[in-house]
Scaffold this active site. Structure first.
Site, PDB file in Angstrom:
ATOM      1  N   ARG A 103      18.835  -6.864 -94.138  1.00 25.55           N
ATOM      2  CA  ARG A 103      18.613  -5.588 -94.827  1.00 25.55           C
ATOM      3  C   ARG A 103      18.763  -4.463 -93.850  1.00 25.55           C
ATOM      4  NH1 ARG A 103      13.286  -4.691 -98.351  1.00 25.55           N
ATOM      5  NH2 ARG A 103      12.345  -4.645 -96.300  1.00 25.55           N
ATOM      6  N   THR A 107      18.801   2.032 -95.337  1.00 25.20           N
ATOM      7  CA  THR A 107      19.211   2.048 -96.752  1.00 25.20           C
ATOM      8  C   THR A 107      18.532   0.946 -97.566  1.00 25.20           C
ATOM      9  OG1 THR A 107      21.040   0.521 -96.386  1.00 25.20           O
ATOM     10  CG2 THR A 107      21.502   2.865 -96.057  1.00 25.20           C
ATOM     11  N   ASP A 199       6.667  -9.575 -92.337  1.00 21.08           N
ATOM     12  CA  ASP A 199       8.088  -9.931 -92.206  1.00 21.08           C
ATOM     13  C   ASP A 199       8.213 -11.448 -92.089  1.00 21.08           C
ATOM     14  OD1 ASP A 199      10.658 -10.560 -90.951  1.00 21.08           O
ATOM     15  OD2 ASP A 199      10.895  -8.384 -90.864  1.00 21.08           O
ATOM     16  N   ASP A 202      10.306 -12.745 -89.021  1.00 16.78           N
ATOM     17  CA  ASP A 202       9.600 -12.570 -87.743  1.00 16.78           C
ATOM     18  C   ASP A 202       8.419 -13.529 -87.622  1.00 16.78           C
ATOM     19  OD1 ASP A 202      11.284 -10.633 -86.830  1.00 16.78           O
ATOM     20  OD2 ASP A 202       9.990  -8.946 -87.342  1.00 16.78           O
TER      21      ASP A 202
HETATM   22  C1  PRP Z   1      14.168 -10.338 -95.589  1.00 14.66           C
HETATM   23  C2  PRP Z   1      13.939 -11.479 -96.562  1.00 14.66           C
HETATM   24  C3  PRP Z   1      14.997 -11.264 -97.584  1.00 14.66           C
HETATM   25  C4  PRP Z   1      15.079  -9.765 -97.655  1.00 14.66           C
HETATM   26  C5  PRP Z   1      14.339  -9.329 -98.873  1.00 14.66           C
HETATM   27  O1  PRP Z   1      15.233 -10.594 -94.745  1.00 14.66           O
HETATM   28  O2  PRP Z   1      14.014 -12.735 -95.971  1.00 14.66           O
HETATM   29  O3  PRP Z   1      16.252 -11.832 -97.256  1.00 14.66           O
HETATM   30  O4  PRP Z   1      14.449  -9.257 -96.476  1.00 14.66           O
HETATM   31  O5  PRP Z   1      14.496  -7.973 -99.059  1.00 14.66           O
HETATM   32  P1  PRP Z   1      15.273  -7.367-100.289  1.00 14.66           P
HETATM   33  O6  PRP Z   1      14.794  -8.096-101.513  1.00 14.66           O
HETATM   34  O7  PRP Z   1      14.867  -5.931-100.264  1.00 14.66           O
HETATM   35  O8  PRP Z   1      16.746  -7.555-100.060  1.00 14.66           O
HETATM   36  P2  PRP Z   1      15.615  -9.608 -93.545  1.00 14.66           P
HETATM   37  O9  PRP Z   1      16.625  -8.612 -93.973  1.00 14.66           O
HETATM   38  O10 PRP Z   1      14.355  -9.070 -92.950  1.00 14.66           O
HETATM   39  O11 PRP Z   1      16.362 -10.569 -92.548  1.00 14.66           O
HETATM   40  P3  PRP Z   1      15.788 -11.792 -91.700  1.00 14.66           P
HETATM   41  O12 PRP Z   1      15.382 -12.858 -92.671  1.00 14.66           O
HETATM   42  O13 PRP Z   1      16.966 -12.172 -90.893  1.00 14.66           O
HETATM   43  O14 PRP Z   1      14.636 -11.312 -90.871  1.00 14.66           O
HETATM   44  N1  URA Z   2      11.316  -8.865 -96.080  1.00 21.01           N
HETATM   45  C1  URA Z   2      10.199  -9.431 -95.573  1.00 21.01           C
HETATM   46  O1  URA Z   2      10.277 -10.313 -94.716  1.00 21.01           O
HETATM   47  N2  URA Z   2       9.002  -8.996 -96.026  1.00 21.01           N
HETATM   48  C2  URA Z   2       8.886  -8.055 -96.960  1.00 21.01           C
HETATM   49  O2  URA Z   2       7.763  -7.712 -97.354  1.00 21.01           O
HETATM   50  C3  URA Z   2      10.066  -7.472 -97.470  1.00 21.01           C
HETATM   51  C4  URA Z   2      11.267  -7.913 -97.013  1.00 21.01           C
END
Ligand code: PRP
Ligand code: URA
Length: 208
Positions: A103, A107, A199, A202
């Site tokens: 994400r 944005t 997160d 993380d």
């Molecule tokens: C997180 C999560 C989803 C997304 C959800 O991933 O695992 O993929 O955010 O958010 P959305 O519904 O608003 O799209 P992130 O972008 O943090 O990537 P990561 O898993 O690599 O940390």
């Molecule tokens: N991605 C995450 O990992 N946590 C949230 O709460 C939203 C997006």
């Protein structure tokens, strides 16, 4: 909300409380994610089609059933990775097709960075795995990719969903059922689910 299935299973509720807890260390967090994914997948797969087969037991032929469709597990990188092991334990012959999306912090739109799907679809049913359904952008984009690939039966298995993400999915993909451990209140100004769990990537990978 139709086609959304928040789990009512006590084990899911218990494990989700542990997962949410800010004091839960990455090691425990990594154990809980596949456990919850496994329980949710048990619920999500109730309607999978079966075909009749005959099996030779030590005594006689038994009329049995086997799964009809080839199943693909589609974890959204990174956080969906942790769910794979728990789902794969239930269906070890499933194929795993990774989709890489992150994400954009400003944005909140998904940015695709990994997709090695072959030209022709190799499975008939896909389970999209991602613990967090926040704005829904990542889930919508992944289902878009899978539909373009040619898969028509798709389910989303998450852990926590926000009302906004569920609405977004239902608007774009009303045919895709959503299985969750819980539906939370809202998103905060940075697009995080509240109360949520923080997160998910993380916390699994110790990168907070
Ligand atoms: C997180 C999560 C989803 C997304 C959800 O991933 O695992 O993929 O955010 O958010 P959305 O519904 O608003 O799209 P992130 O972008 O943090 O990537 P990561 O898993 O690599 O940390
Ligand atoms: N991605 C995450 O990992 N946590 C949230 O709460 C939203 C997006």
């Amino acid at each position: 909300m139709s086609n959304v299935f928040p789990s009512r299973h006590p084990l899911v509720a218990h494990k989700l409380a542990l997962l949410r807890n800010v004091d839960t260390e990455p090691k425990k967090f990594r154990e809980l994610v596949p456990e919850i994914a496994s329980l949710l997948t048990y619920e999500a797969t109730l309607d999978l089609e079966l075909r009749p087969i005959e099996v030779q037991t030590p005594l006689a032929l038994a009329k049995c059933q086997a799964l009809q469709a080839k199943i693909g597990l589609v974890p959204i990188l990174r956080a969906g990775l942790g769910m794979v092991e728990g789902v794969w334990a239930l269906m070890p012959s499933a194929e795993v097709w990774h989709i890489g999306l992150y994400r954009d912090e400003k944005t909140l739109k998904p940015v695709e960075y990994y997709n090695k799907l072959p030209i022709e679809p190799t499975v008939q049913v896909c389970l999209v795995l991602d613990p967090m359904l926040a704005t829904g952008g990542s889930a919508v984009a992944t289902v878009d990719i899978l539909k373009r690939w040619g898969v028509t039966k798709i389910k989303f298995v998450g852990i926590i969903g926000a009302p906004q993400g569920i609405e977004n999915m239902q608007q774009h993909h009303p045919d895709v059922p959503i299985y969750l451990a819980a539906i939370d209140e809202r998103l905060n100004e940075r697009g995080y689910i509240v109360p949520g769990l923080g997160d998910a990537g993380d916390r699994q990978f110790g990168t907070a």
